[in-house]
Design a protein around this motif. Structure first.
Motif, PDB file in Angstrom:
ATOM      1  N   LEU A 101      38.557  39.976  35.432  1.00  0.00           N
ATOM      2  CA  LEU A 101      38.706  38.526  35.458  1.00  0.00           C
ATOM      3  C   LEU A 101      37.347  37.849  35.608  1.00  0.00           C
ATOM      4  O   LEU A 101      37.088  36.826  34.964  1.00  0.00           O
ATOM      5  N   LEU A 102      36.474  38.404  36.412  1.00  0.00           N
ATOM      6  CA  LEU A 102      35.131  37.841  36.563  1.00  0.00           C
ATOM      7  C   LEU A 102      34.373  37.866  35.245  1.00  0.00           C
ATOM      8  O   LEU A 102      33.672  36.902  34.912  1.00  0.00           O
ATOM      9  N   GLU A 103      34.500  38.953  34.503  1.00  0.00           N
ATOM     10  CA  GLU A 103      33.847  39.037  33.192  1.00  0.00           C
ATOM     11  C   GLU A 103      34.375  37.955  32.261  1.00  0.00           C
ATOM     12  O   GLU A 103      33.612  37.288  31.560  1.00  0.00           O
ATOM     13  N   GLU A 104      35.693  37.794  32.258  1.00  0.00           N
ATOM     14  CA  GLU A 104      36.301  36.772  31.408  1.00  0.00           C
ATOM     15  C   GLU A 104      35.881  35.375  31.855  1.00  0.00           C
ATOM     16  O   GLU A 104      35.595  34.503  31.020  1.00  0.00           O
ATOM     17  N   LEU A 105      35.822  35.163  33.159  1.00  0.00           N
ATOM     18  CA  LEU A 105      35.373  33.881  33.691  1.00  0.00           C
ATOM     19  C   LEU A 105      33.963  33.572  33.197  1.00  0.00           C
ATOM     20  O   LEU A 105      33.694  32.459  32.728  1.00  0.00           O
ATOM     21  N   SER A 121      44.687  35.272  30.249  1.00  0.00           N
ATOM     22  CA  SER A 121      43.897  36.453  30.570  1.00  0.00           C
ATOM     23  C   SER A 121      44.782  37.691  30.590  1.00  0.00           C
ATOM     24  O   SER A 121      45.896  37.655  31.103  1.00  0.00           O
ATOM     25  N   ASP A 122      44.257  38.776  30.062  1.00  0.00           N
ATOM     26  CA  ASP A 122      44.959  40.053  30.172  1.00  0.00           C
ATOM     27  C   ASP A 122      44.338  40.918  31.265  1.00  0.00           C
ATOM     28  O   ASP A 122      44.639  42.100  31.383  1.00  0.00           O
ATOM     29  N   ALA A 123      43.481  40.308  32.085  1.00  0.00           N
ATOM     30  CA  ALA A 123      42.821  41.040  33.172  1.00  0.00           C
ATOM     31  C   ALA A 123      43.848  41.564  34.173  1.00  0.00           C
ATOM     32  O   ALA A 123      44.819  40.885  34.506  1.00  0.00           O
ATOM     33  N   THR A 124      43.606  42.784  34.613  1.00  0.00           N
ATOM     34  CA  THR A 124      44.450  43.379  35.652  1.00  0.00           C
ATOM     35  C   THR A 124      43.629  43.745  36.878  1.00  0.00           C
ATOM     36  O   THR A 124      44.179  44.243  37.857  1.00  0.00           O
ATOM     37  N   THR A 125      42.325  43.478  36.829  1.00  0.00           N
ATOM     38  CA  THR A 125      41.456  43.719  37.986  1.00  0.00           C
ATOM     39  C   THR A 125      40.597  42.476  38.212  1.00  0.00           C
ATOM     40  O   THR A 125      40.283  41.747  37.250  1.00  0.00           O
ATOM     41  N   PRO A 126      40.180  42.247  39.444  1.00  0.00           N
ATOM     42  CA  PRO A 126      39.283  41.118  39.700  1.00  0.00           C
ATOM     43  C   PRO A 126      37.978  41.215  38.898  1.00  0.00           C
ATOM     44  O   PRO A 126      37.458  40.196  38.438  1.00  0.00           O
ATOM     45  N   ASP A 140      35.044  33.018  46.186  1.00  0.00           N
ATOM     46  CA  ASP A 140      33.618  33.158  46.484  1.00  0.00           C
ATOM     47  C   ASP A 140      32.890  33.788  45.302  1.00  0.00           C
ATOM     48  O   ASP A 140      31.734  33.457  45.019  1.00  0.00           O
ATOM     49  N   ASN A 141      33.569  34.697  44.605  1.00  0.00           N
ATOM     50  CA  ASN A 141      32.974  35.338  43.430  1.00  0.00           C
ATOM     51  C   ASN A 141      32.781  34.351  42.290  1.00  0.00           C
ATOM     52  O   ASN A 141      31.849  34.486  41.504  1.00  0.00           O
ATOM     53  N   THR A 142      33.661  33.369  42.180  1.00  0.00           N
ATOM     54  CA  THR A 142      33.492  32.384  41.109  1.00  0.00           C
ATOM     55  C   THR A 142      32.217  31.576  41.350  1.00  0.00           C
ATOM     56  O   THR A 142      31.497  31.264  40.397  1.00  0.00           O
ATOM     57  N   ASP A 143      31.949  31.269  42.613  1.00  0.00           N
ATOM     58  CA  ASP A 143      30.710  30.558  42.943  1.00  0.00           C
ATOM     59  C   ASP A 143      29.491  31.408  42.595  1.00  0.00           C
ATOM     60  O   ASP A 143      28.490  30.902  42.085  1.00  0.00           O
ATOM     61  N   ALA A 144      29.587  32.711  42.850  1.00  0.00           N
ATOM     62  CA  ALA A 144      28.479  33.620  42.537  1.00  0.00           C
ATOM     63  C   ALA A 144      28.231  33.685  41.022  1.00  0.00           C
ATOM     64  O   ALA A 144      27.076  33.727  40.579  1.00  0.00           O
TER      65      ALA A 144
END
Length: 189
Positions: free
Chosen positions: A55-59, A47-52, A96-100
């Motif tokens: 990262l959520l979008e990539e997830l 991932s090249d994400a630098t913000t949560p 918790d965001n991954t669960d969401a």
């Protein structure tokens, strides 16, 4: 002036593969990992994400890709994210965001997300306790798994509860120094 230091930076995917081969598979911390790894069914995503938020979008994208791809091609995905959530407490809160995201994509019962982090610490366990190393990885990682693959693997294992106990015993015997030697390529004593 040319900066030649970039080529010296470790490749996070190569470092993660080393950890997977030597620790997770080599120490048999996860008896289910070897089969999908040797069949090349593990997807490694840097991932090249630098913000949560990024990262959520990539997830979400990777969850959809895993859902829509046959298990024979990709059975599991490791999202390695070295530039975001490097603090374990922030990472832990983020889970918790991954669960969401799973809920929003209607994926509970189909996919799950497991967690690995260089500073992983189980609740109620001292930070330097070797048992934490069962979930420590060289970089923060979100591990995307298929529920049906997990169920099949657990059903094939006589007593899956023994895995945790065996892993802690293995790491107690190895110790933190032995763990570090193992990953660096030295022979543990």
């Amino acid at each position: 002036m040319t900066d030649f230091t970039d080529h010296l930076a470790p490749d996070p995917i190569a470092v993660t593969r080393n950890w997977l081969e030597k620790a997770v598979i080599g120490l048999n911390l996860c008896p289910f990992a070897k089969a999908v790894y040797v069949k090349q069914q593990v997807r490694f995503v840097l991932s090249d994400a630098t913000t949560p938020e990024a990262l959520l979008e990539e997830l979400a994208e990777e969850l959809v890709l895993l859902r829509d791809t046959p298990a024979e091609q990709i059975d599991t995905t490791l999202i390695i994210h070295p530039d975001v959530l490097t603090d374990f407490l922030e990472y832990n809160d983020f889970l918790d965001n991954t669960d969401a995201v799973l809920e929003a994509l209607d994926l509970p019962g189909i996919l799950q997300v497991a967690s690995f982090h260089p500073q992983y610490q189980f609740e109620g366990v001292a930070p330097d306790d070797v048992s934490n190393y069962t979930n420590r990885a060289p970089y923060p990682i979100l591990h995307l798994l298929r529920e049906d693959s997990v169920e099949r693997a657990v059903a094939a294992f006589p007593d899956p509860d023994v895995i945790v106990e065996r892993n802690i015993a293995t790491l107690d015997k190895l110790g933190v120094d032995g763990w570090e030697r193992l990953l660096s390529g030295e022979k543990p004593h």
